[in-house]
Structure formats: structure tokens, C-alpha cells
Design an enzyme around this catalytic site. Structure first.
Site, PDB file in Angstrom:
ATOM      1  N   ASP A 156      -1.896  22.504 -14.635  1.00 52.60           N
ATOM      2  CA  ASP A 156      -3.120  22.450 -15.201  1.00 52.60           C
ATOM      3  C   ASP A 156      -3.007  21.538 -16.666  1.00 52.60           C
ATOM      4  O   ASP A 156      -3.538  20.506 -16.885  1.00 52.60           O
ATOM      5  CB  ASP A 156      -3.989  23.584 -15.539  1.00 52.60           C
ATOM      6  CG  ASP A 156      -4.060  24.154 -14.384  1.00 52.60           C
ATOM      7  OD1 ASP A 156      -4.433  23.667 -13.088  1.00 52.60           O
ATOM      8  OD2 ASP A 156      -4.313  25.532 -14.356  1.00 52.60           O
ATOM      9  N   GLY A 204       0.758  -1.147  -0.133  1.00 52.63           N
ATOM     10  CA  GLY A 204       0.142   0.024   0.029  1.00 52.63           C
ATOM     11  C   GLY A 204       0.912   1.242  -0.133  1.00 52.63           C
ATOM     12  O   GLY A 204       1.950   1.264   0.280  1.00 52.63           O
ATOM     13  N   PRO A 205       0.117   2.486  -0.334  1.00 50.93           N
ATOM     14  CA  PRO A 205       0.891   3.557  -0.322  1.00 50.93           C
ATOM     15  C   PRO A 205       1.448   3.979   0.889  1.00 50.93           C
ATOM     16  O   PRO A 205       0.998   3.474   2.237  1.00 50.93           O
ATOM     17  CB  PRO A 205       0.001   4.652  -0.883  1.00 50.93           C
ATOM     18  CG  PRO A 205      -1.407   3.865  -1.051  1.00 50.93           C
ATOM     19  CD  PRO A 205      -1.242   2.434  -0.718  1.00 50.93           C
ATOM     20  N   LYS A 248       0.586   0.428   7.482  1.00 48.24           N
ATOM     21  CA  LYS A 248       1.155  -1.066   7.232  1.00 48.24           C
ATOM     22  C   LYS A 248       1.948  -1.124   8.383  1.00 48.24           C
ATOM     23  O   LYS A 248       1.977  -2.501   9.100  1.00 48.24           O
ATOM     24  CB  LYS A 248       2.188  -1.146   5.860  1.00 48.24           C
ATOM     25  CG  LYS A 248       1.456  -0.655   4.645  1.00 48.24           C
ATOM     26  CD  LYS A 248       2.172  -0.763   3.653  1.00 48.24           C
ATOM     27  CE  LYS A 248       3.169   0.300   3.254  1.00 48.24           C
ATOM     28  NZ  LYS A 248       2.877   1.512   3.200  1.00 48.24           N
ATOM     29  N   GLU A 306      -7.813  31.672 -11.181  1.00 44.61           N
ATOM     30  CA  GLU A 306      -8.740  30.590 -10.578  1.00 44.61           C
ATOM     31  C   GLU A 306     -10.173  30.792 -10.731  1.00 44.61           C
ATOM     32  O   GLU A 306     -10.882  29.883 -10.731  1.00 44.61           O
ATOM     33  CB  GLU A 306      -8.172  30.846  -8.988  1.00 44.61           C
ATOM     34  CG  GLU A 306      -6.845  30.540  -8.876  1.00 44.61           C
ATOM     35  CD  GLU A 306      -6.394  29.086  -8.760  1.00 44.61           C
ATOM     36  OE1 GLU A 306      -7.374  28.225  -9.025  1.00 44.61           O
ATOM     37  OE2 GLU A 306      -5.220  29.037  -9.066  1.00 44.61           O
ATOM     38  N   GLY A 342       2.143   5.575   4.552  1.00 42.83           N
ATOM     39  CA  GLY A 342       1.316   6.521   5.459  1.00 42.83           C
ATOM     40  C   GLY A 342      -0.077   5.584   5.590  1.00 42.83           C
ATOM     41  O   GLY A 342      -0.840   6.347   6.428  1.00 42.83           O
TER      42      GLY A 342
HETATM   43  P1  ADP Z   1       3.107   2.961   6.563  1.00 39.35           P
HETATM   44  O1  ADP Z   1       3.867   1.955   7.385  1.00 39.35           O
HETATM   45  O2  ADP Z   1       1.953   2.474   5.807  1.00 39.35           O
HETATM   46  O3  ADP Z   1       3.800   3.882   5.702  1.00 39.35           O
HETATM   47  P2  ADP Z   1       2.708   3.884   9.167  1.00 39.35           P
HETATM   48  O4  ADP Z   1       2.076   2.513   9.502  1.00 39.35           O
HETATM   49  O5  ADP Z   1       4.074   4.144   9.369  1.00 39.35           O
HETATM   50  O6  ADP Z   1       2.454   3.590   7.662  1.00 39.35           O
HETATM   51  O7  ADP Z   1       1.429   4.876   9.622  1.00 39.35           O
HETATM   52  C1  ADP Z   1       1.901   5.993   9.891  1.00 39.35           C
HETATM   53  C2  ADP Z   1       1.254   6.745  11.034  1.00 39.35           C
HETATM   54  O8  ADP Z   1      -0.250   7.035  10.515  1.00 39.35           O
HETATM   55  C3  ADP Z   1       0.812   5.638  12.334  1.00 39.35           C
HETATM   56  O9  ADP Z   1       1.953   5.926  13.143  1.00 39.35           O
HETATM   57  C4  ADP Z   1      -0.414   6.150  12.633  1.00 39.35           C
HETATM   58  O10 ADP Z   1      -0.276   7.342  13.474  1.00 39.35           O
HETATM   59  C5  ADP Z   1      -1.318   6.698  11.482  1.00 39.35           C
HETATM   60  N1  ADP Z   1      -1.992   5.857  10.899  1.00 39.35           N
HETATM   61  C6  ADP Z   1      -1.907   5.202   9.813  1.00 39.35           C
HETATM   62  N2  ADP Z   1      -2.848   4.241   9.266  1.00 39.35           N
HETATM   63  C7  ADP Z   1      -3.939   4.421  10.537  1.00 39.35           C
HETATM   64  C8  ADP Z   1      -4.964   3.705  10.681  1.00 39.35           C
HETATM   65  N3  ADP Z   1      -5.542   2.964   9.810  1.00 39.35           N
HETATM   66  N4  ADP Z   1      -5.455   4.124  12.013  1.00 39.35           N
HETATM   67  C9  ADP Z   1      -4.858   4.919  12.743  1.00 39.35           C
HETATM   68  N5  ADP Z   1      -3.779   5.527  12.641  1.00 39.35           N
HETATM   69  C10 ADP Z   1      -3.225   5.203  11.574  1.00 39.35           C
HETATM   70 ZN    ZN Z   2      -4.905  26.247 -12.515  1.00 42.89          ZN
END
Ligand code: ADP
Ligand code: ZN
Ligand code: MG
Length: 609
Positions: A497, A199-200, A205, A422, A202
């Protein structure tokens, strides 16, 4: 901190030992100091083996029996003795080049020590920068840097992971297995050894993997793919070996490899051939994965946002053969994540997290966490005790576009240009039936952009229709058209754009099969070059002729959209002016304000006609 001090203690000991041995070497040389008479005695008895003249004209050398000697009388006095009694036993008589002072002699040694120290610090620095704890230093070079988070440490559970119910369901089985492996063994079930979270960035994971270990209450060995890739050849592979050794001892447990793409990139790919060290590490990882049996109680979890560049060998059955997609959350998921991250914050009663969730499509868990934090920071800055919608709104924009640059000086002409640009977007979007409603228009520069028009979908959708894509292009070109219409000149401000409109058109023709002339065929290969990871460049699976057709189709689509934008603005030029003027005045318009201006001008126009 403890690491550093123990390291420096080692360092001091090391230096002391070297210095001590140096002095010992010096004093060990037993030197006899001879008087002229003694020298003469030895000389006559042919006991003197060598004679060397020192800088201060005194003499030193060796006796036949090996003893070092020196004299404090100058050579000239001894010469008389030597001349009188020629002695063929003397092997060498030469004048030693200016003997170096003691402190100069130890310079090379000092340099070596300094280099060692520098090297050491470089290594320490590097291993700290790589993130991760564990005890490491020079003494455990090849030791794995896996961080062990034992169950009693701050436990992350599935409750901390909001949304993502499907993902949690899939992982629940693994948790259950780790809790009571016996049941599975008795049933003869085979539990997957390796799970790949895809997955992307943040999307949570890492958090999910931690939660699995927290739920199961087993040790969690976490290591990042980039930790394996070291500057010292062979270290990566030995780290892998070590990691598995540790893990086997504490099974059942979880080994988590974050960002596995750093080590698991396809072998033999990349610019300038493979990276030997990395390949060695990857090979070792594969060997180790095969080395432990199916139900030994070790579950490997890896995370990546680039599954496409992973070596296929990693994905084979028996390795990371179960993939769990961790996507960006939907409205419901976003609301729940916001709830998790607002637990320890004071929110005003007016704050509706469901409304906020609707306003943040495409936000990942990390973005949402960031959003809540930004809002809290803003609240402090505004001298308030509770977070209100005002702060949350500003935080949303901050996360999207970076903080407002209110202080940047903009010329009046640029402001006018931006305002019309805009306003052009907004009016064109308003009159393209499938465009999403306008949420906010601003001519306050943010990040790289001079202004922005934000339009948000009313609901999340997975698919986009052809007509909607076309309307999107019309909206994107609205800015450029407005510039041309009002300023009689066009600017570079529309670059983004135009990039986006072109990319939509190209995708419609080449990927979505939305061109009438070319039909539902996809052109080009489906693996884009991944930082040149897999393929150098793109392979083309179509002829020159088709390439020509594609280009002309793309051009037609853009041309059509441009004409439509022109038509809309021509017909609604009064509204364009009204919106732009209001923007120049207020700098920022909310969706409702925009609608009000449109309604007002509409009724004015009716009155006029
Ligand atoms: P990845 O490993 O996918 O890049 P992370 O697990 O490091 O992402 O997530 C970063 C932060 O984002 C976590 O520490 C948490 O605070 C927040 N976060 C991400 N997904 C969730 C979720 N489903 N529920 C709660 N917090 C989340
Ligand atoms: Zn524009
Ligand atoms: Mg991560």
C-alpha cells in the site's frame, strides 16, 4: 518426432563410419611376421630399417622397402643375430613404451564422438526449446526457423479476434492489398511494408497477425525475435537472409516477427556494450527490409510490448513505419472476447457476460481466455456440468491473485491484524467520495498478499483527476492507519500500500504536474531505464533545490492523505470494528454485504445517540 528419429539415424551412421575407418586403418597395415631365420636374412642384407621392442619383448619395425614386420620371438634371440652383424643402416632401435591395449587407444576417439553427440543433443534441445517447427538439425544450421502456416491450416480470421475494431480496420487495407495487389499497383498506391503492433502482453497481437494472413489467405511466416539470437555467431544473420529468401519465393505473404524487441533493441546499448551477434542480425534485417521493393507482396508485421527500446532505424519510413496500438480491451471488447472464448463451453443461463466484463477491468484477451478456462476447470472440480457465476467469480479472483491458500495456517493475531487492515481500507474508501465502490474484501491469503480489498470503477475511464488520485492514496493508507489505531502497532503488511501511495504521490508531482508549489512541469526524463536498455540510470533535468522541493511536496501529499484516513477512521470506528468482526467470521465479504454492515451500524449509532 520425425526429426528426432532421422537425427538419430544420422548419428548411428556417423558412428559406424568412424568405427569402420578405424578398423580399416588397423587392418590396412600389412604386417609380415618373420621367423628368426627370416629376420637374420633381412638383417644381414641390411634390409631392416628400424627395430622397436614391444612390451612383451617381441619386436616390430619397418623394412627398407616400407613393409611393416614383427617377430614372435623375444628380443634376446634376435640380439644374438644383431650383435654378430653390426648394421649401421638401422635408423632407430628403441624400446617402445608399454604399448596401449587397443581399447585404450580408441578412448580419445570415443571422447571426441561423445562430445559431438553431446553437442548435437544440446543443439537439438535448444532448437526445440526455442519453439517452432520446421525441419532443423545439424544439416540446416543457419536455416530460418520460420514456421510456415499455410492458408489451409486451421485458419484464424478477424472473427476470432473480438473487440479491437479499430485495429482490424487498419489492417483491413493490408488484407485487401494481399488479396488483390494489382489494383493497388495500378492505382500507384504505396502500401506500407512494415507494420508494428504495439501493446502489452496478451492483448492479441500475435492473434491479429495470424488473422491478417487468414483473411488474406496468404502464407504466414512467423518467427520469434529470440529465435534469431543464437549462441552461434552469424547464425542469426543467416537465418534472416534465409527467411527472406523463402518469403520472396512465396509472395504474396506475411512475415511475422514476434517479440521483435529481442533482436531490435537499440544498437550499442545495454550493459557491457552491444551484443555483437544481435547487432549483426539486426543489421541483416534492416538490409533485407530495404532489399525488397515496395509492392513485392511481402508485408512484414512485427509485435512488441517495448517499442521504446527499439532501434530507431527499425522505425524509419520504409521499414516499420506504421504503428498500430493494441490496447487492453474496454468493457464492450471484454464482453465480446468472453463470448468468443465461451463458444465451446456450457454456461448456465444465469451467467451474464456483460456483468462479468464489468468486473474485469484491465484484463487482457489472454487473461479473459484464462478466466474462462479456470472457470471450466473449477466446474469440473465442483462436479457440475455447466459453468455458473460462482465459478466465474472465483476464476476472476484466481486470475487476479492466484488460487486461495485456504490451508495456510495463520495465527489468530495475524488474522485480526489482516481483518482490521482490510476493514480499514474498506471503510476509508467508503468515506472517500471519489473512491470506487467496494467489490470484495477478503482475509484469505492469495498469492503474496495476506488479504485484499477490491474496489472497482463503475466505468472505464481514461483520465484520472487530482482529487481522485488523492482519495486513492487515502484509501491505500487506510489499512496502515487501522492497524495503528486498533493494534497500537504497525506491520510490514502495508508495504505494498505504501509503495503504491508513494508512487502515486511522486507521479502527481513529477509527471502529472499536479503540485501547487511546483506547477505544471514534468521532472525527470520520460524514458525510464528499460532494463538498462537505453540509458544507464535516469538523467535528472532539475537542480538539487527542485529535488528537495519535490521530496517535500510528496511528503506533504502523503501526510495529508494519512491525516484524512485517520480522521475518517476516528469518526467511523464503530463501522471499522463491525466490518473487521464480520470479516473474521466470514473471511470474505461481497460489496453488498459490506454495504449492509455499514448501513446497520449507522442506524445503530443513530439509535445510541
Ligand atoms: P500477444 O501476442 O499480444 O501477447 P496473443 O495474441 O498471444 O497476445 O494472445 C494470447 C491469447 O489471448 C490468444 O491466443 C487468444 O486466445 C486470447 N486473446 C487475446 N486477445 C484476444 C481477442 N481480441 N479476441 C479473442 N481472443 C483474444
Ligand atoms: Zn493494504
Ligand atoms: Mg505474442
Amino acid at each position: 518426432m520425425k526429426k528426432i528419429s532421422s537425427a538419430s539415424i544420422w548419428l548411428v551412421v556417423f558412428v559406424l563410419v568412424i568405427l569402420a575407418s578405424l578398423t580399416l586403418l588397423e587392418t590396412n597395415k600389412k604386417v609380415d611376421t618373420l621367423s628368426v631365420n627370416q629376420f637374420q636374412d633381412y638383417w644381414v642384407k641390411k634390409q631392416i630399417k628400424s627395430v622397436q621392442v614391444r612390451e612383451d619383448k617381441t619386436v616390430e619395425g619397418q623394412l627398407i622397402n616400407g613393409t611393416q614386420y614383427e617377430t614372435i620371438v623375444p628380443l634376446s634371440r634376435l640380439m644374438q643375430v644383431m650383435d654378430k652383424n653390426p648394421n649401421d643402416k638401422v635408423t632407430e632401435t628403441y624400446v617402445k613404451p608399454a604399448s596401449m591395449p587397443m581399447w585404450l587407444q580408441i578412448v580419445p576417439t570415443l571422447l571426441i564422438i561423445l562430445m559431438l553427440v553431446a553437442f548435437w543433443f544440446m543443439y537439438m534441445q535448444q532448437s526445440q526449446g526455442g519453439g517452432g517447427g520446421g525441419n532443423r538439425g545439424v544439416m540446416n544450421f543457419g536455416k530460418s526457423r520460420a514456421k510456415i502456416a499455410t492458408p489451409d491450416k486451421k485458419k484464424v480470421t478477424f472473427d476470432d479476434v473480438a473487440g479491437e475494431d479499430e485495429e482490424k480496420d487498419e489492417l483491413a487495407e493490408v488484407v485487401d492489398f494481399l488479396k488483390q495487389p494489382k489494383r493497388y499497383l495500378e492505382a500507384g498506391a504505396r502500401i506500407p511494408k512494415g507494420i508494428l503492433l504495439v501493446g502489452p502482453p496478451g492483448t492479441g497481437k500475435t492473434l491479429l497477425a495470424r488473422a491478417v494472413s487468414g483473411e488474406a489467405g496468404v502464407p504466414f511466416y512467423s518467427i520469434s525475435g529470440s529465435d534469431f539470437v543464437e549462441m552461434f555467431v552469424g547464425v542469426g544473420a543467416s537465418r534472416v537472409r534465409d527467411l527472406f529468401e523463402q518469403a520472396k519465393k512465396s509472395a504474396p505473404c506475411i512475415i511475422f516477427i514476434d517479440e521483435i524487441d529481442a533482436v531490435g533493441r537499440q544498437r550499442g546499448a545495454g550493459v557491457g556494450g552491444g551484443h555483437d551477434e544481435r547487432e549483426q542480425t539486426l543489421n541483416q534485417l534492416l538490409v533485407e527490409m530495404d532489399g525488397f521493393g515496395v509492392n513485392e507482396g511481402i508485408i512484414m508485421i512485427a509485435a512488441t510490448n517495448r517499442p521504446d527500446i527499439l532501434d530507431p532505424a527499425l522505425l524509419r519510413p520504409g521499414r516499420f513505419d506504421r504503428h498500430i496500438l493494441v490496447g487492453a480491451p474496454d468493457v464492450k471488447g471484454r464482453e465480446e472476447i468472453l463470448k468468443v472464448h465461451s463458444k465451446n463451453k456450457h454456461l448456465a443461463d444465469e451467467v451474464k457476460l456483460d456483468v462479468l466484463a464489468k468486473r474485469t477491468p484491465g484484463f487482457t484477451g489472454a487473461d479473459l481466455e484464462n478466466l474462462m478456462n479456470e472457470a471450466a476447470l473449477l466446474t469440473v472440480r465442483n462436479n457440475k456440468n455447466v459453468i455458473e457465476m460462482l465459478e466465474l467469480d472465483e476464476a476472476v479472483t484466481r486470475v487476479i491473485a492466484g488460487p486461495e491458500k485456504k490451508s495456510r495456517v495463520i495465527s489468530e493475531k495475524d488474522r485480526k491484524l489482516t481483518a482490521y487492515h482490510e476493514a480499514g481500507h474498506a471503510v476509508v474508501m467508503k468515506y472517500s467520495p471519489l473512491s470506487d465502490p467496494i467489490h470484495q474484501i477478503s482475509i484469505i491469503p492469495r498469492g503474496m498478499a495476506g488479504g485484499y480489498t477490491m474496489h472497482l470503477p463503475e466505468e472505464d475511464t481514461s483520465y484520472t483527476s487530482k482529487l481522485k488520485l488523492k482519495d486513492e492514496m487515502v484509501g491505500l493508507l487506510g489499512g496502515r492507519v487501522a492497524e495503528k489505531l486498533i493494534m497500537k502497532d504497525i506491520s510490514t503488511g502495508a508495504k505494498n500500500d505504501i509503495d503504491r501511495a508513494s508512487s502515486i504521490a511522486r507521479k502527481m508531482v513529477m509527471e502529472y504536474g499536479m503540485s501547487d508549489k511546483l506547477g505544471p512541469i514534468s521532472f525527470g526524463n520520460d524514458h525510464n531505464e528499460v532494463f538498462l536498455g537505453r540509458d544507464l540510470g535516469k538523467s535528472r533535468n532539475f537542480s538539487e533545490q527542485v529535488a528537495f522541493q519535490i521530496d517535500s511536496e510528496v511528503k506533504d501529499l502523503i501526510g495529508e492523505a494519512y491525516a484524512k484516513a485517520e480522521k475518517i477512521l476516528d469518526e467511523n470506528i464503530g463501522k471499522l470494528h463491525a466490518v473487521a468482526q464480520e470479516l473474521l467470521l466470514k473471511e470474505k465479504l461481497e460489496g453488498a454485504e459490506f454495504e449492509a454492515i455499514i448501513a446497520r451500524t449507522e442506524s445503530d449509532e443513530i439509535e445510541l445517540s
